[in-house]
Design an enzyme around this catalytic site. Structure first.
Site, PDB file in Angstrom:
ATOM      1  N   ASP A  49       5.438   1.540   0.838  1.00  0.00           N
ATOM      2  CA  ASP A  49       4.528   1.243   1.950  1.00  0.00           C
ATOM      3  C   ASP A  49       5.242   0.399   3.006  1.00  0.00           C
ATOM      4  OD1 ASP A  49       4.623  -1.132   0.580  1.00  0.00           O
ATOM      5  OD2 ASP A  49       2.458  -1.417   0.444  1.00  0.00           O
ATOM      6  N   ASP A  88       4.167   4.514  -3.236  1.00  0.00           N
ATOM      7  CA  ASP A  88       3.356   3.301  -3.220  1.00  0.00           C
ATOM      8  C   ASP A  88       1.893   3.625  -2.980  1.00  0.00           C
ATOM      9  OD1 ASP A  88       4.322   0.732  -3.713  1.00  0.00           O
ATOM     10  OD2 ASP A  88       5.428   0.676  -1.814  1.00  0.00           O
ATOM     11  N   GLU A 120       0.985  -2.901  -6.556  1.00  0.00           N
ATOM     12  CA  GLU A 120       1.314  -4.324  -6.635  1.00  0.00           C
ATOM     13  C   GLU A 120       0.323  -5.046  -7.538  1.00  0.00           C
ATOM     14  OE1 GLU A 120       1.723  -6.028  -2.727  1.00  0.00           O
ATOM     15  OE2 GLU A 120       3.223  -4.536  -2.131  1.00  0.00           O
ATOM     16  N   GLU A 183      10.109  -8.590  -7.254  1.00  0.00           N
ATOM     17  CA  GLU A 183      10.529  -8.881  -5.877  1.00  0.00           C
ATOM     18  C   GLU A 183      10.606 -10.382  -5.624  1.00  0.00           C
ATOM     19  OE1 GLU A 183       8.703  -6.641  -2.718  1.00  0.00           O
ATOM     20  OE2 GLU A 183       9.631  -7.892  -1.172  1.00  0.00           O
TER      21      GLU A 183
HETATM   22  O1  KIV Z   1       7.496  -0.722   0.011  1.00  0.00           O
HETATM   23  C1  KIV Z   1       8.639  -0.869  -0.427  1.00  0.00           C
HETATM   24  O2  KIV Z   1       9.621  -0.421   0.159  1.00  0.00           O
HETATM   25  C2  KIV Z   1       8.779  -1.600  -1.678  1.00  0.00           C
HETATM   26  C3  KIV Z   1      10.166  -1.968  -2.092  1.00  0.00           C
HETATM   27  C4  KIV Z   1      10.685  -3.039  -1.230  1.00  0.00           C
HETATM   28  C5  KIV Z   1      10.222  -2.335  -3.533  1.00  0.00           C
HETATM   29  O3  KIV Z   1       7.822  -1.895  -2.320  1.00  0.00           O
END
Ligand code: KIV
Length: 266
Positions: A49, A88, A120, A183
């Site tokens: 995302d 995501d 998340e 992260e």
């Molecule tokens: O959205 C994204 O690119 C991510 C990565 C940074 C792990 O979640």
């Protein structure tokens, strides 16, 4: 388009941890980038995302919609033959109850050819992760700095609450997640989590003891004009290179040197 019989599966991705082989994951949001990444033999391609920021130009990851994630994931899914493709789940598609989460994740899998979703959260998302896994949808969890909670966290800061981080990682694994992104957490904590869990940890700003690493492709290639975060290593400066090429084209057009005889038809 038929799939490559050697496209990495979720169990194969997980098994790399036991084999002691580090996993490489990068983001992609379109067909040519995904083709390029896939040709290098990396294990994972994430339709992150982060596209909200690096492609759409928003200040954070909150604005991107499920429809937009599916639109981009479809391009990536069409391009990839070898890597595992993870998409995501955008905010707030997995906060609206397990039914809605299955509906959203199910759409991602049905409409994009991608094989897994990422969301998340740890402890507070355990029920949702378990429900998705029970529906046959592989889930990568994401703990530590969670950009979708940026307003609650108060900024993009390193997360240091070891007890909470461990609890989140354990809860995600117990709920059935096949992997976890860590992260922006201190190296020592990431190492302890990676040592304890049976599923692969994929770090970003979490040190070298994770089972794999992920970066945003725009950061790795140097495609930004802004500041790059500390955890990024830019392996190229493609923005400068592209600007040089575009400037040369502009000058050639202005001076009547493009097109030349080779680019013209008689
Ligand atoms: O959205 C994204 O690119 C991510 C990565 C940074 C792990 O979640």
């Amino acid at each position: 388009m038929p799939r490559d019989p050697h496209q990495l599966t979720v169990p194969e991705f997980v098994a790399r941890k036991a084999d002691g082989r580090k996993l490489t994951v990068l983001t992609a949001y379109d067909y040519p980038t995904a083709r390029m990444l896939d040709s290098t033999g990396i294990e994972g391609i994430l339709v992150g995302d982060s596209l909200s920021m690096v492609v759409q130009g928003h200040a954070n990851t909150l604005p991107v919609t499920l429809e937009e994630m599916i639109y981009h994931a479809e391009m990536v899914g069409r391009a990839v033959r070898h890597a595992l493709v993870i998409v995501d789940m955008p905010f707030p598609s997995f906060h609206l109850g397990t039914h809605r989460a299955i509906d959203s994740a199910g759409r991602i899998l049905k409409e994009t050819r991608c094989q897994a979703v990422k969301l998340e959260g740890g402890v507070e998302q355990a029920e949702t992760i378990a429900a998705l896994v029970a529906a046959g949808i592989p889930v990568m969890a994401h703990v530590g700095l969670r950009p979708q909670s940026i307003h609650q966290l108060g900024g993009y800061r390193v997360q240091r609450d070891e007890k909470q981080l461990l609890a989140d990682a354990r809860a995600a694994e117990q709920a059935g997640a096949f992997s976890i992104v860590l992260e922006c957490i201190p190296t020592g904590i990431a190492g302890r989590i990676s040592g304890e869990l049976h599923i692969p940890t994929i770090g970003i700003g979490a040190g070298r003891d994770c089972d794999g690493q992920v970066l945003v492709i725009h950061d790795l290639l140097g495609l930004h004009d802004g500041r790059v975060p500390r955890h990024v290593r830019a392996y190229a400066d493609l923005r400068s290179e592209a600007c040089r090429a575009i400037t040369r084209f502009r000058d050639d057009v202005r001076q009547g040197e493009f097109p030349g005889a080779e680019q013209a038809f008689q």
